[in-house]
Design a protein around this motif. Structure first.
Motif, mmCIF file in Angstrom:
data_model
loop_
_atom_site.group_PDB
_atom_site.id
_atom_site.type_symbol
_atom_site.label_atom_id
_atom_site.label_comp_id
_atom_site.label_asym_id
_atom_site.label_seq_id
_atom_site.Cartn_x
_atom_site.Cartn_y
_atom_site.Cartn_z
ATOM 1 N N ASP A 1 25.680 102.963 51.929
ATOM 2 C CA ASP A 1 27.032 102.940 52.494
ATOM 3 C C ASP A 1 27.304 101.621 53.192
ATOM 4 O O ASP A 1 28.420 101.084 53.149
ATOM 5 C CB ASP A 1 27.215 104.098 53.477
ATOM 6 N N SER A 2 26.261 101.074 53.840
ATOM 7 C CA SER A 2 26.435 99.810 54.565
ATOM 8 C C SER A 2 26.747 98.652 53.620
ATOM 9 O O SER A 2 27.366 97.656 54.021
ATOM 10 C CB SER A 2 25.166 99.491 55.371
ATOM 11 N N ASP A 3 26.325 98.782 52.352
ATOM 12 C CA ASP A 3 26.601 97.722 51.383
ATOM 13 C C ASP A 3 28.085 97.644 51.047
ATOM 14 O O ASP A 3 28.554 96.636 50.515
ATOM 15 C CB ASP A 3 25.808 97.973 50.099
ATOM 16 N N VAL A 4 28.799 98.707 51.360
ATOM 17 C CA VAL A 4 30.233 98.746 51.069
ATOM 18 C C VAL A 4 31.048 98.475 52.333
ATOM 19 O O VAL A 4 32.024 97.734 52.312
ATOM 20 C CB VAL A 4 30.633 100.108 50.462
ATOM 21 N N VAL B 1 26.727 91.099 46.600
ATOM 22 C CA VAL B 1 26.337 91.316 45.212
ATOM 23 C C VAL B 1 27.026 92.572 44.661
ATOM 24 O O VAL B 1 27.567 92.554 43.549
ATOM 25 C CB VAL B 1 24.810 91.453 45.078
ATOM 26 N N PHE B 2 27.017 93.657 45.432
ATOM 27 C CA PHE B 2 27.673 94.885 44.976
ATOM 28 C C PHE B 2 29.183 94.679 44.823
ATOM 29 O O PHE B 2 29.812 95.273 43.945
ATOM 30 C CB PHE B 2 27.404 96.031 45.956
ATOM 31 N N ASP B 3 29.736 93.833 45.649
ATOM 32 C CA ASP B 3 31.167 93.540 45.543
ATOM 33 C C ASP B 3 31.455 92.722 44.288
ATOM 34 O O ASP B 3 32.488 92.917 43.629
ATOM 35 C CB ASP B 3 31.622 92.774 46.782
ATOM 36 N N VAL C 1 26.182 95.179 34.539
ATOM 37 C CA VAL C 1 24.888 95.857 34.581
ATOM 38 C C VAL C 1 24.880 96.950 35.632
ATOM 39 O O VAL C 1 25.686 96.949 36.574
ATOM 40 C CB VAL C 1 23.752 94.852 34.865
ATOM 41 N N THR C 2 23.937 97.896 35.474
ATOM 42 C CA THR C 2 23.747 98.945 36.466
ATOM 43 C C THR C 2 22.531 98.665 37.352
ATOM 44 O O THR C 2 22.401 99.245 38.426
ATOM 45 C CB THR C 2 23.566 100.305 35.782
ATOM 46 N N GLU C 3 21.645 97.782 36.898
ATOM 47 C CA GLU C 3 20.464 97.436 37.686
ATOM 48 C C GLU C 3 20.239 95.927 37.627
ATOM 49 O O GLU C 3 20.246 95.327 36.552
ATOM 50 C CB GLU C 3 19.229 98.167 37.173
ATOM 51 N N LEU C 4 20.014 95.327 38.798
ATOM 52 C CA LEU C 4 19.838 93.875 38.885
ATOM 53 C C LEU C 4 18.715 93.554 39.872
ATOM 54 O O LEU C 4 18.634 94.141 40.959
ATOM 55 C CB LEU C 4 21.141 93.223 39.353
#
Length: 263
Positions: A248-251, A231-233, A211-214
């Motif tokens: 950026d912090s999510d990565v 979650v993004f990972d 999905v692109t949106e969750l």
């Protein structure tokens, strides 16, 4: 109109309104209530009739905005009123037995509903308390082969892993009883998934999502450490999480964590 429910003439609701009139000599002026006998309304005989049993209309399931899955009380489950029920094949009296009549009703129902053609379906807030309602709910879901947008909000759903929705791109499952991503239906083209206010407490199984949106707000999983980053990972295709884009912090959070573990 209701999915597998009862047909109600809007005039009946109007006739059922309670009329108030003041009685002469009332000390406090409290109005007396006179209840109208709505059984005299022509539509009264059809109040527990399923809309699919009515022959003189061309409404299909794909046209319903918010259908309801319901069943008449047991003491009202009688033969359909005049003008309802299966169309007799071969002239009057062609249907002789309850089994044949039931089969004809089911065939007429399926041909009328046309759930296979429905592209946008809202089956939220069904209150599936009666076993019949649950069976009928499942029957409808299995026929949604062309449905692109499906809402199943607050239906006490705990497992949909048995279901395949081949055309669904937008799925709303908020306010249910789902506890794992493994309980989700198979949705090969899904893009937008709303799982708010469920009981999901782990990201196990999330990797299968594309999905692109969750939306996961209101789930225990949102309290885990580095929630957004994890979650993004787990879902590389994800662009929006809980209404917010990837930061950026999510990565970098997990990237720094992994680099430290290798040193």
């Amino acid at each position: 109109l209701m999915a597998t429910a009862f047909f109600h003439d809007p005039r009946e609701a109007k006739d059922e309104e309670v009329e108030e009139e003041k009685e002469e000599g009332m000390s406090l002026g409290v109005p007396a209530i006179r209840v109208i006998d709505y059984s005299t309304n022509p539509a009264h005989a059809y109040r527990y009739t399923r809309w699919t049993d009515i022959q003189a209309h061309d409404v299909s399931g794909a046209q319903l905005k918010a259908p309801r899955v319901r069943q008449a009380p047991s003491h009202h489950r009688t033969r359909p009123p005049p003008g309802c029920g299966p169309k007799a094949v071969g002239g009057a009296g062609a249907i002789h037995t309850p089994r044949l009549e039931s089969r004809a009703l089911a065939q007429q129902r399926d041909q009328t509903e046309k759930w296979e053609q429905a592209e946008n379906v809202n089956l939220s807030y069904q209150n599936l308390e009666d076993p019949f309602q649950h069976r009928n709910f499942v029957r409808i879901l299995k026929r949604l082969s062309a449905c692109g947008t499906l809402a199943l909000v607050q239906n006490y759903i705990s497992d949909l892993s048995w279901l395949t929705l081949p055309s669904c791109t937008h799925l709303s499952l908020g306010n249910n009883l789902l506890t794992s991503f493994k309980n989700l239906p198979r949705t090969p083209v899904l893009q937008h998934l709303d799982l708010s206010a469920n009981g999901i407490d782990t990201l196990a199984g999330a990797a299968v999502l594309r999905v692109t949106e969750l939306v996961l707000t209101g789930n225990p999983v949102t309290f885990i450490e580095d929630y957004r980053a994890r979650v993004f990972d787990a879902v590389p295709t994800l662009l929006l999480l809980d209404g917010h884009p990837r930061f950026d912090s999510d990565v970098t959070v997990l990237r720094e964590e992994r680099s430290c573990s290798l040193m």
